[in-house]
Design an enzyme around this catalytic site. Structure first.
Site, PDB file in Angstrom:
ATOM      1  N   HIS A 134       0.730  -1.189   0.059  1.00 49.98           N
ATOM      2  CA  HIS A 134       0.147  -0.221  -0.070  1.00 49.98           C
ATOM      3  C   HIS A 134       1.003   1.179  -0.068  1.00 49.98           C
ATOM      4  O   HIS A 134       2.031   1.097   0.356  1.00 49.98           O
ATOM      5  CB  HIS A 134      -0.795  -0.080   1.405  1.00 49.98           C
ATOM      6  CG  HIS A 134      -2.209   0.851   1.455  1.00 49.98           C
ATOM      7  ND1 HIS A 134      -1.743   2.361   1.800  1.00 49.98           N
ATOM      8  CD2 HIS A 134      -3.108   0.719   1.272  1.00 49.98           C
ATOM      9  CE1 HIS A 134      -2.788   2.823   1.769  1.00 49.98           C
ATOM     10  NE2 HIS A 134      -3.835   2.112   1.753  1.00 49.98           N
ATOM     11  N   ASP A 181       3.071  -5.076   7.219  1.00 52.86           N
ATOM     12  CA  ASP A 181       1.770  -4.335   7.299  1.00 52.86           C
ATOM     13  C   ASP A 181       0.645  -5.399   7.443  1.00 52.86           C
ATOM     14  O   ASP A 181       0.299  -6.070   6.382  1.00 52.86           O
ATOM     15  CB  ASP A 181       1.905  -3.657   5.825  1.00 52.86           C
ATOM     16  CG  ASP A 181       0.642  -3.033   5.810  1.00 52.86           C
ATOM     17  OD1 ASP A 181      -0.440  -2.978   6.454  1.00 52.86           O
ATOM     18  OD2 ASP A 181       0.492  -2.182   4.768  1.00 52.86           O
ATOM     19  N   GLN A 241      -4.549  -5.666   6.478  1.00 51.03           N
ATOM     20  CA  GLN A 241      -5.614  -6.407   5.607  1.00 51.03           C
ATOM     21  C   GLN A 241      -5.394  -7.881   6.432  1.00 51.03           C
ATOM     22  O   GLN A 241      -6.208  -8.722   6.062  1.00 51.03           O
ATOM     23  CB  GLN A 241      -5.393  -6.624   4.384  1.00 51.03           C
ATOM     24  CG  GLN A 241      -5.379  -5.259   3.497  1.00 51.03           C
ATOM     25  CD  GLN A 241      -7.066  -4.785   3.566  1.00 51.03           C
ATOM     26  OE1 GLN A 241      -7.764  -5.766   4.221  1.00 51.03           O
ATOM     27  NE2 GLN A 241      -7.189  -3.615   3.599  1.00 51.03           N
ATOM     28  N   LYS A 244     -10.354  -1.293  10.180  1.00 51.73           N
ATOM     29  CA  LYS A 244     -10.382  -2.684   9.211  1.00 51.73           C
ATOM     30  C   LYS A 244     -10.797  -4.236  10.214  1.00 51.73           C
ATOM     31  O   LYS A 244     -10.881  -4.865   9.487  1.00 51.73           O
ATOM     32  CB  LYS A 244      -9.006  -2.641   8.484  1.00 51.73           C
ATOM     33  CG  LYS A 244      -8.773  -1.591   7.746  1.00 51.73           C
ATOM     34  CD  LYS A 244      -7.642  -1.717   6.751  1.00 51.73           C
ATOM     35  CE  LYS A 244      -7.214  -0.616   6.209  1.00 51.73           C
ATOM     36  NZ  LYS A 244      -7.950  -0.215   5.015  1.00 51.73           N
ATOM     37  N   CYS A 300      -4.948   2.715  -3.731  1.00 50.45           N
ATOM     38  CA  CYS A 300      -3.579   3.156  -2.894  1.00 50.45           C
ATOM     39  C   CYS A 300      -2.431   2.049  -3.146  1.00 50.45           C
ATOM     40  O   CYS A 300      -1.620   1.925  -2.535  1.00 50.45           O
ATOM     41  CB  CYS A 300      -3.641   3.462  -1.606  1.00 50.45           C
ATOM     42  SG  CYS A 300      -4.823   4.655  -1.090  1.00 50.45           S
TER      43      CYS A 300
HETATM   44  N1  PLP Z   1      -1.768  -1.128   4.601  1.00 49.01           N
HETATM   45  C1  PLP Z   1      -2.829  -1.876   3.884  1.00 49.01           C
HETATM   46  C2  PLP Z   1      -2.319  -3.018   3.201  1.00 49.01           C
HETATM   47  C3  PLP Z   1      -4.211  -1.031   3.734  1.00 49.01           C
HETATM   48  O1  PLP Z   1      -5.052  -1.657   3.056  1.00 49.01           O
HETATM   49  C4  PLP Z   1      -4.276   0.163   4.179  1.00 49.01           C
HETATM   50  C5  PLP Z   1      -5.604   0.967   3.971  1.00 49.01           C
HETATM   51  O2  PLP Z   1      -6.438   0.308   2.902  1.00 49.01           O
HETATM   52  C6  PLP Z   1      -3.389   0.740   4.913  1.00 49.01           C
HETATM   53  C7  PLP Z   1      -2.217   0.242   5.015  1.00 49.01           C
HETATM   54  C8  PLP Z   1      -3.505   2.309   5.558  1.00 49.01           C
HETATM   55  O3  PLP Z   1      -4.331   2.152   6.511  1.00 49.01           O
HETATM   56  P1  PLP Z   1      -4.847   3.266   7.495  1.00 49.01           P
HETATM   57  O4  PLP Z   1      -5.472   4.362   6.337  1.00 49.01           O
HETATM   58  O5  PLP Z   1      -5.741   2.940   8.418  1.00 49.01           O
HETATM   59  O6  PLP Z   1      -3.708   3.937   7.894  1.00 49.01           O
END
Ligand code: PLP
Length: 411
Positions: free
Chosen positions: A127, A204, A207, A230, A369
């Site tokens: 992301h 990360d 998900q 999430k 993203c």
């Molecule tokens: N990493 C992943 C894989 C995501 O799907 C997301 C959000 O869609 C993020 C990071 C960023 O999360 P946040 O906007 O809650 O900081």
């Protein structure tokens, strides 16, 4: 094949007030849980109860409300420690979400340890929040970023992983589950391989936490980041897990109240111990309390049962969508979680998304993203349906019917 969930799906859905609403006169079909999951009543109530009955700032007060609020806040830290099997509660830092957690690692460990001549390995699946902080820091410090590529099906390319590791990266960043393709990465194996060449590993988990049991000690990673919204919890709150020995060595990031030991104009200011060293200022108190309620809720249903139900939904959705002429599923790796991304020949994803919305079906469209994935696959974006514990096979049927209708209108 439709298979009943291992829990009472109708009863579970009744716990989510929002699932009762209509959009354009149609019952809401919410297939955007990867962007943000909906909240069960217990989470909404826990936040309301906190705000109505024991809101107070934490740590600093001696009065009853401050003590109750502090106990509730710190209680969630203990709960989360157990939930992800961290060794110590000091290894859990509350942040505003995954983005904040990754920026924390970049701003402290990264700024202190990465220099010109060093290499940071990122996968193409990341992301933007696990790419851009490293690009900003690379510009400042002059280190190299090497990309671990993906294969056609969206799984990580083993050759590319090997090539990246042969450059002895100081840091390897990998998403546990891709938010765009659903690919589940074998983070335990990748962490072990990265450790062999001396890399620190950041996973990360944004998900992954809503869909899988996470055991950070089994994974062996050095950092693990996730977001509350999430995982059926509030937005504006999340966490960073960091191994105690790394957190102890890391310099502070944001400066302010709570992260200090002593502050002086005459002598050097000294800092608090982890995790407080990294929790400057007043945190999202009701958010943390709500996150605690979300953890309890997840555990009351059971992550194994949720995963089993979602796996059946992905399989069913993939099969049903594939019946549509011109359908192209994007991301077909063997191990997938939570999302089905697709394109239909002769249509644009955002047009399909707009028509689906008018039918009450909420999906996400665009690059999610993850522009580097789109660049690699040579596509403008995808339509993404994502599932949660409350998703149903009937909702998949509504999605398929909606896409069929949209395709007829658009071609
Ligand atoms: N990493 C992943 C894989 C995501 O799907 C997301 C959000 O869609 C993020 C990071 C960023 O999360 P946040 O906007 O809650 O900081």
């Amino acid at each position: 094949m439709k298979r009943n969930a291992a829990y009472d799906l109708n009863a579970l859905r009744r716990e989510f007030p929002i699932l009762d609403r209509e959009v354009y006169g149609h019952p809401l079909v919410y297939l955007d849980s990867a962007a943000s999951a909906q909240k069960p009543r217990v989470v909404i109530e826990a936040q309301r109860e906190y705000e109505a009955h024991f809101h107070s700032n934490i740590h600093r007060g001696v009065h009853t409300l401050a003590t109750q609020a502090t106990e509730a806040y710190e209680g969630v830290r203990s709960k989360l420690t157990e939930h992800i099997n961290a060794a110590r509660r000091e290894e859990i830092i509350f942040t505003s979400g995954t983005t904040d957690s990754i920026n924390l690692v970049a701003g402290t460990w990264g700024r202190a340890n990465l220099n010109s001549g060093d290499v940071v390995a990122l996968t193409r699946l990341e992301h933007h929040s696990n790419i851009v902080p490293w690009q900003i820091l690379a510009k400042e410090k002059g280190f190299d970023i090497v990309v671990i590529e993906i294969d056609e099906d969206g799984s990580l390319c083993e050759e590319s992983l090997k090539a990246a590791l042969s450059r002895s990266p100081k840091l390897l960043c990998v998403s546990h589950v891709s938010n765009t393709l659903g690919t589940v990465n074998d983070v335990t194996r990748i962490t072990a391989q990265a450790h062999e060449v001396g890399a620190v590993v950041l996973v990360d988990g944004a998900q992954a936490v809503p869909h899988k049991k996470i055991d950070v000690r089994d994974i062996g990673c050095d950092f693990y980041a996730a977001s509350g919204h999430k995982m059926y919890g509030p937005s504006g709150v999340g966490f960073l897990y960091g191994k105690a020995e790394l957190l102890e060595e890391m310099p502070p990031w944001k400066g302010g109240g709570e992260m200090i030991q002593t502050v002086s104009f005459e002598e050097e200011t000294t800092f608090n111990v982890p995790p407080y060293k990294f929790e400057a200022g007043t945190p999202h108190l009701s958010g943390v309390i709500g996150l605690g309620a979300a953890l309890d809720w997840i555990n009351s249903v059971g992550l194994d049962k949720i995963a089993e139900h979602e796996e059946a939904l992905i399989k069913y959705a993939s099969e049903r969508l594939s019946e549509i002429e011109g359908m192209r599923l994007i991301g077909t790796s063997k191990d997938k979680a939570s999302v089905v991304s697709f394109l239909v020949d002769g249509t644009h994803p955002s047009d399909i998304g707009t028509i689906l919305d008018q039918l009450g079906v909420a999906v996400r469209t665009g690059h999610h993203c993850t522009e580097p994935i789109m660049n690699k696959l040579g596509i403008p974006g995808t339509v993404r349906a994502s599932f949660a514990a409350y998703s149903t096979f009937e909702e998949v049927d509504a999605l398929v019917a909606g896409v069929e209708r949209a395709v007829k209108m658009l071609r």
